[in-house]
Scaffold this motif. Sequence first.
Motif, mmCIF file in Angstrom:
data_model
loop_
_atom_site.group_PDB
_atom_site.id
_atom_site.type_symbol
_atom_site.label_atom_id
_atom_site.label_comp_id
_atom_site.label_asym_id
_atom_site.label_seq_id
_atom_site.Cartn_x
_atom_site.Cartn_y
_atom_site.Cartn_z
ATOM 1 N N ASP A 1 0.826 -1.202 0.000
ATOM 2 C CA ASP A 1 0.000 0.000 0.000
ATOM 3 C C ASP A 1 0.863 1.255 0.000
ATOM 4 O O ASP A 1 1.938 1.286 0.604
ATOM 5 C CB ASP A 1 -0.916 0.001 1.221
ATOM 6 N N ALA A 2 0.367 2.294 -0.680
ATOM 7 C CA ALA A 2 1.112 3.556 -0.746
ATOM 8 C C ALA A 2 1.068 4.312 0.572
ATOM 9 O O ALA A 2 1.830 5.258 0.780
ATOM 10 C CB ALA A 2 0.556 4.432 -1.857
ATOM 11 N N GLY A 3 0.173 3.928 1.469
ATOM 12 C CA GLY A 3 0.160 4.530 2.795
ATOM 13 C C GLY A 3 -0.522 5.877 2.880
ATOM 14 O O GLY A 3 -0.292 6.614 3.836
ATOM 15 N N PHE A 4 -1.388 6.195 1.908
ATOM 16 C CA PHE A 4 -2.096 7.469 1.983
ATOM 17 C C PHE A 4 -3.165 7.469 3.069
ATOM 18 O O PHE A 4 -3.516 8.523 3.599
ATOM 19 C CB PHE A 4 -2.748 7.791 0.633
ATOM 20 N N THR A 5 -3.705 6.310 3.390
ATOM 21 C CA THR A 5 -4.770 6.226 4.384
ATOM 22 C C THR A 5 -4.616 4.974 5.238
ATOM 23 O O THR A 5 -4.203 3.923 4.753
ATOM 24 C CB THR A 5 -6.166 6.173 3.714
ATOM 25 N N GLU A 6 -4.908 5.120 6.503
ATOM 26 C CA GLU A 6 -5.062 4.035 7.484
ATOM 27 C C GLU A 6 -3.785 3.322 7.893
ATOM 28 O O GLU A 6 -3.577 3.044 9.065
ATOM 29 C CB GLU A 6 -6.082 2.985 7.010
ATOM 30 N N ILE A 7 -2.924 2.958 6.943
ATOM 31 C CA ILE A 7 -1.766 2.126 7.280
ATOM 32 C C ILE A 7 -0.488 2.769 6.782
ATOM 33 O O ILE A 7 -0.504 3.691 5.970
ATOM 34 C CB ILE A 7 -1.916 0.698 6.707
ATOM 35 N N ALA A 8 0.645 2.268 7.273
ATOM 36 C CA ALA A 8 1.946 2.861 6.958
ATOM 37 C C ALA A 8 2.328 2.605 5.509
ATOM 38 O O ALA A 8 1.998 1.555 4.943
ATOM 39 C CB ALA A 8 3.008 2.293 7.885
ATOM 40 N N PRO A 9 3.053 3.549 4.888
ATOM 41 C CA PRO A 9 3.519 3.338 3.507
ATOM 42 C C PRO A 9 4.347 2.061 3.390
ATOM 43 O O PRO A 9 5.160 1.752 4.259
ATOM 44 C CB PRO A 9 4.368 4.581 3.228
ATOM 45 N N GLY A 10 4.125 1.343 2.309
ATOM 46 C CA GLY A 10 4.874 0.124 2.064
ATOM 47 C C GLY A 10 4.344 -1.103 2.761
ATOM 48 O O GLY A 10 4.921 -2.194 2.635
ATOM 49 N N SER A 11 3.237 -0.962 3.501
ATOM 50 C CA SER A 11 2.671 -2.115 4.196
ATOM 51 C C SER A 11 2.226 -3.177 3.199
ATOM 52 O O SER A 11 1.548 -2.884 2.220
ATOM 53 C CB SER A 11 1.467 -1.688 5.034
ATOM 54 N N CYS A 12 2.610 -4.413 3.444
ATOM 55 C CA CYS A 12 2.162 -5.527 2.617
ATOM 56 C C CYS A 12 0.802 -5.973 3.144
ATOM 57 O O CYS A 12 0.679 -6.317 4.320
ATOM 58 C CB CYS A 12 3.154 -6.675 2.679
ATOM 59 N N THR A 13 -0.193 -5.974 2.288
ATOM 60 C CA THR A 13 -1.554 -6.211 2.763
ATOM 61 C C THR A 13 -2.191 -7.502 2.277
ATOM 62 O O THR A 13 -2.892 -8.163 3.027
ATOM 63 C CB THR A 13 -2.463 -5.042 2.365
ATOM 64 N N VAL A 14 -1.961 -7.858 1.014
ATOM 65 C CA VAL A 14 -2.639 -9.026 0.446
ATOM 66 C C VAL A 14 -1.707 -9.749 -0.522
ATOM 67 O O VAL A 14 -1.001 -9.107 -1.308
ATOM 68 C CB VAL A 14 -3.925 -8.629 -0.332
ATOM 69 N N VAL A 15 -1.732 -11.062 -0.464
ATOM 70 C CA VAL A 15 -1.046 -11.903 -1.444
ATOM 71 C C VAL A 15 -2.102 -12.614 -2.288
ATOM 72 O O VAL A 15 -3.053 -13.181 -1.749
ATOM 73 C CB VAL A 15 -0.131 -12.952 -0.764
#
Length: 257
Positions: free
Chosen positions: A236-250
């Motif tokens: 994720d780019a980290g614009f909302t809710e979570i930190a930039p670079g967070s791996c969210t889904v495989v």
Amino acid sequence: MTSPSAPFDAPSTPAVPSAGSPAEPRGDAADERAANVRDARPQYVLPLVVRLEKAEPPARTDALETSARAVLTLLADPRVTGEEGEWAERVSAWEDARIRKVVRRARGGEWRKAGELPGITVTGASAEVRVFPPVPLDGWPKELAKLQVSGTELDDPEPPADPAPGVPVLWLNPEVEMSAGKTMAQTGHAAQLAWWALDEARRKEWAEAGFPLAVRTATPAAWAGLTSGGLPLVRDAGFTEIAPGSCTVVADHPALH
């Protein structure tokens, strides 16, 4: 009309090269240059609207799966894939920039008005999600711009069953907490990365089957293996809710093994 800040925005990029998207060099400097190129292009967003009636909200997992199938359904639609497809130019412009997805909610008259705009409604067991062709980031149709983007939380009445054998699975990071809407955008992006990674024959096969898939949360031990196996991975780019670079889904599609 300018779109308000959207907590369900999922501007993400693949963590591994994907078929169907331009190959990009790896490395921090190269990634930064590629991001700058994407950011300099006109920015579009893919709107998704989930039907959320107060009396009968959809189950969370069903909504996540339905949003992923909605994205795939649009990508496979002749209006996108055809040589003279009326949505093809907008989808191409959207994919050439930041691949943003925003999930909003609607009920009653709002849902009916949204349904009058060009788009595709995909239904699950209890969920209904309508996906629309990409729109400029600051050019949302008024019927969609006024819809709420925050405060949507969904639950599963009971834990989802194990995925059926052979069904593609979008595995959620067990250590990242996201709202239902944010997660819907993330699963939609993971499905898109899987679509890009497949060859034409596999895409056709998946589409003809109705895009079967499951969304489940991985165990911590399984997540470590999933993220190191070369499968499509959403950062994720980290614009909302979570930190930039967070791996969210495989995206774990059997054809990618």
